[in-house]
Write an enzyme that holds these catalytic residues in place. Structure first.
Site, PDB file in Angstrom:
ATOM      1  N   GLU A 262     -36.534 -29.881 -38.274  1.00  0.00           N
ATOM      2  CA  GLU A 262     -35.496 -30.466 -37.011  1.00  0.00           C
ATOM      3  C   GLU A 262     -35.778 -29.813 -35.816  1.00  0.00           C
ATOM      4  O   GLU A 262     -35.007 -29.678 -35.228  1.00  0.00           O
ATOM      5  CB  GLU A 262     -33.950 -30.510 -37.346  1.00  0.00           C
ATOM      6  CG  GLU A 262     -33.668 -31.640 -38.257  1.00  0.00           C
ATOM      7  CD  GLU A 262     -31.767 -31.239 -39.184  1.00  0.00           C
ATOM      8  OE1 GLU A 262     -31.760 -30.301 -37.986  1.00  0.00           O
ATOM      9  OE2 GLU A 262     -31.869 -31.380 -39.720  1.00  0.00           O
ATOM     10  N   CYS A 331     -21.245 -26.106  -4.942  1.00  0.00           N
ATOM     11  CA  CYS A 331     -20.570 -25.373  -4.290  1.00  0.00           C
ATOM     12  C   CYS A 331     -19.837 -25.468  -5.889  1.00  0.00           C
ATOM     13  O   CYS A 331     -18.688 -24.855  -6.246  1.00  0.00           O
ATOM     14  CB  CYS A 331     -18.771 -26.207  -3.880  1.00  0.00           C
ATOM     15  SG  CYS A 331     -19.714 -26.573  -2.073  1.00  0.00           S
ATOM     16  N   TYR A 359     -32.995 -30.423 -23.459  1.00  0.00           N
ATOM     17  CA  TYR A 359     -31.472 -29.926 -22.912  1.00  0.00           C
ATOM     18  C   TYR A 359     -31.623 -29.933 -20.974  1.00  0.00           C
ATOM     19  O   TYR A 359     -31.079 -29.053 -20.501  1.00  0.00           O
ATOM     20  CB  TYR A 359     -31.519 -28.871 -23.675  1.00  0.00           C
ATOM     21  CG  TYR A 359     -31.619 -28.757 -24.821  1.00  0.00           C
ATOM     22  CD1 TYR A 359     -30.880 -29.497 -25.642  1.00  0.00           C
ATOM     23  CD2 TYR A 359     -32.286 -27.982 -25.703  1.00  0.00           C
ATOM     24  CE1 TYR A 359     -30.804 -29.363 -27.302  1.00  0.00           C
ATOM     25  CE2 TYR A 359     -32.532 -27.943 -26.850  1.00  0.00           C
ATOM     26  CZ  TYR A 359     -31.743 -28.751 -27.830  1.00  0.00           C
ATOM     27  OH  TYR A 359     -31.796 -29.336 -29.133  1.00  0.00           O
TER      28      TYR A 359
HETATM   29  C1  PLP Z   1     -30.493 -29.113 -31.844  1.00  0.00           C
HETATM   30  C2  PLP Z   1     -30.249 -28.972 -33.293  1.00  0.00           C
HETATM   31  C3  PLP Z   1     -31.614 -28.636 -33.904  1.00  0.00           C
HETATM   32  C4  PLP Z   1     -33.192 -28.567 -32.898  1.00  0.00           C
HETATM   33  O1  PLP Z   1     -32.760 -27.344 -32.258  1.00  0.00           O
HETATM   34  P1  PLP Z   1     -33.730 -27.279 -31.386  1.00  0.00           P
HETATM   35  O2  PLP Z   1     -33.768 -25.484 -31.043  1.00  0.00           O
HETATM   36  O3  PLP Z   1     -33.491 -27.621 -29.993  1.00  0.00           O
HETATM   37  O4  PLP Z   1     -35.556 -27.179 -32.323  1.00  0.00           O
HETATM   38  C5  PLP Z   1     -32.363 -29.770 -34.859  1.00  0.00           C
HETATM   39  N1  PLP Z   1     -31.301 -28.997 -36.466  1.00  0.00           N
HETATM   40  C6  PLP Z   1     -29.700 -29.425 -35.077  1.00  0.00           C
HETATM   41  C7  PLP Z   1     -28.637 -30.357 -37.172  1.00  0.00           C
HETATM   42  C8  PLP Z   1     -29.064 -29.171 -34.615  1.00  0.00           C
HETATM   43  O5  PLP Z   1     -27.690 -29.453 -33.852  1.00  0.00           O
END
Ligand code: PLP
Length: 403
Positions: A262, A331, A359
């Protein structure tokens, strides 16, 4: 628009679309995705962790590349469907959510990873063995760039602790739940390939306990470089080691388990550029401050978890180098960078922040009642506006005037 976005092109885009401005380079996303698929081959599946950047055009583009998508909320699931992902390509990796969202995800037909015994029990009670489901586990491993972005350790809220496997199995047996996927996501910015191998080792200990497994989901967290000479996750090495671990494991032998990942940051961090304009230069006895027309309302990562963004003065690339502290205009203390060497900065110059795709816009807000930036996608030699800058009415939208 050339394939590679140069400082000159970025400066032109800033003039054309105004600042602050997020710019994304579609080609870079493709390059990153290909790095993964060429290292792992076609039998590994990549779900883009879309919480990094959800502009609908980015989602559609990533779908067109062939990636699947990982969602962190039911609204991200809805966005993914809207972007044209079919339900079987959408994974909802939940965390601390109400059961009603799992019911919605079920009704939308997407893949679900459950992260608590409580929701697993409710899922079993309602759906029994009618809908295969995945388990988000906490492997009790320390991983990632720093504690704030580490999610798999033994004090983390994420996932069902592996030491509760006994309780998981009781629930699974009670309702005959078909567990087809075991998931871990141990943190972000993992450079050490062995972290993934440790995770695999933890999972393989319990793999024999789950008869219906088809997938092993190793999460995201691949590191990208932030500056010259910076490390990144060695993807070909990771691929070789992961495949070797699967091939050599007695518990995985004959199970034909598909590997899932992921990646969020890995796909979209480097595609993004955040361009700001210098409002004020303030000389003090200790520091020369450069205040730009932005702040942590637009790019929170430096203040939130000390992330490093390379900054370049794209208006004066040949100016003599000097040391500055780059701050915002809101601020609250909103320092982007302390003691950074930049080509001489003048009021009105454009500064670009690199690695702003992941992000960045996604965590932006209207704090100080400032507008969220516009977003531009550069694709096929064209610069396309994919989000308008806020206007004053946006600040009042959804407010109800009762006085
Ligand atoms: C945020 C997240 C990711 C991705 O993380 P990266 O550091 O952006 O690759 C993958 N899996 C889950 C479940 C997440 O919450």
């Amino acid at each position: 628009m050339p394939q590679q976005l140069t400082p000159t092109n970025l400066n032109q885009l800033a003039k054309e679309f105004g600042t602050p401005l997020y710019v994304y380079d579609a080609d870079k996303i493709k390059v990153q995705y290909r790095k993964l698929t060429s290292a792992f081959g076609l039998d590994t599946v990549f779900f883009y962790a879309c919480k990094a950047l959800t502009n609908i055009n980015i989602l559609k583009y990533i779908r067109s590349l062939g990636a699947n998508i990982d969602c962190s909320s039911i609204n991200e699931v809805r966005l993914a469907l809207y972007a044209g992902f079919t339900p079987n390509r959408i994974l909802y990796t939940s965390n601390g959510i109400s059961f009603s969202e799992i019911e919605e995800a079920h009704d939308l037909g997407v893949i679900i990873n459950i992260d608590s015994l409580s929701n697993l029990e409710k899922f079993g009670m309602k759906y029994g063995h009618s809908y295969p489901v995945g388990l988000r586990l906490r492997p009790n491993i320390m991983a990632g760039g720093n504690l704030k972005i580490s999610t798999g350790h033994d004090k983390s809220k994420f996932g069902i602790p592996v030491d509760q496997t006994g309780q998981i199995l009781e629930v699974v047996d009670k309702y005959h739940i078909l567990v087809n996927d075991l998931h871990i996501h141990t943190g972000s910015e993992i450079t050490d390939v062995s972290v993934f191998l440790k995770g695999i080792a933890v999972l393989f200990e319990i793999v024999p306990l789950f008869k219906h497994l088809k997938f092993i989901d190793l999460g995201g967290g691949f590191k990208v470089p932030y500056k010259e000479g910076d490390t990144e996750t060695d993807i070909p090495l990771l691929a070789a080691k992961v495949k070797e671990a699967f091939a050599n494991s007695p518990s995985a032998a004959g199970r034909n388990l598909q590997i899932w990942f992921e990646p969020g940051k890995f796909l979209v961090s480097e595609c993004g550029y955040f361009i700001t304009e210098v409002n004020v230069i303030k000389e003090t006895s200790s520091t020369t401050f450069v205040s730009v027309n932005s702040g942590f309302n637009h790019l929170i990562r430096p203040m939130f978890y000390d992330s490093y963004h390379r900054i370049e003065n794209i208006s004066n690339p040949d100016g003599a180098e000097k040391v500055y502290s780059v701050v915002g205009n809101i601020c609250e203390t909103d320092t982007f960078a302390w003691n950074r060497k930049l080509h001489q900065v003048r009021e009105g110059d454009h500064l670009v922040f690199y690695n702003a795709g992941a992000y960045g816009f996604e965590m932006s807000s209207n704090f100080n009642s400032r507008y969220k930036p516009a977003e531009v996608l550069v694709k096929d030699y064209q610069a396309l506006l994919i989000r308008k800058r806020d206007v004053f009415e946006d600040l009042l939208r959804n407010q109800i005037e009762v006085l």
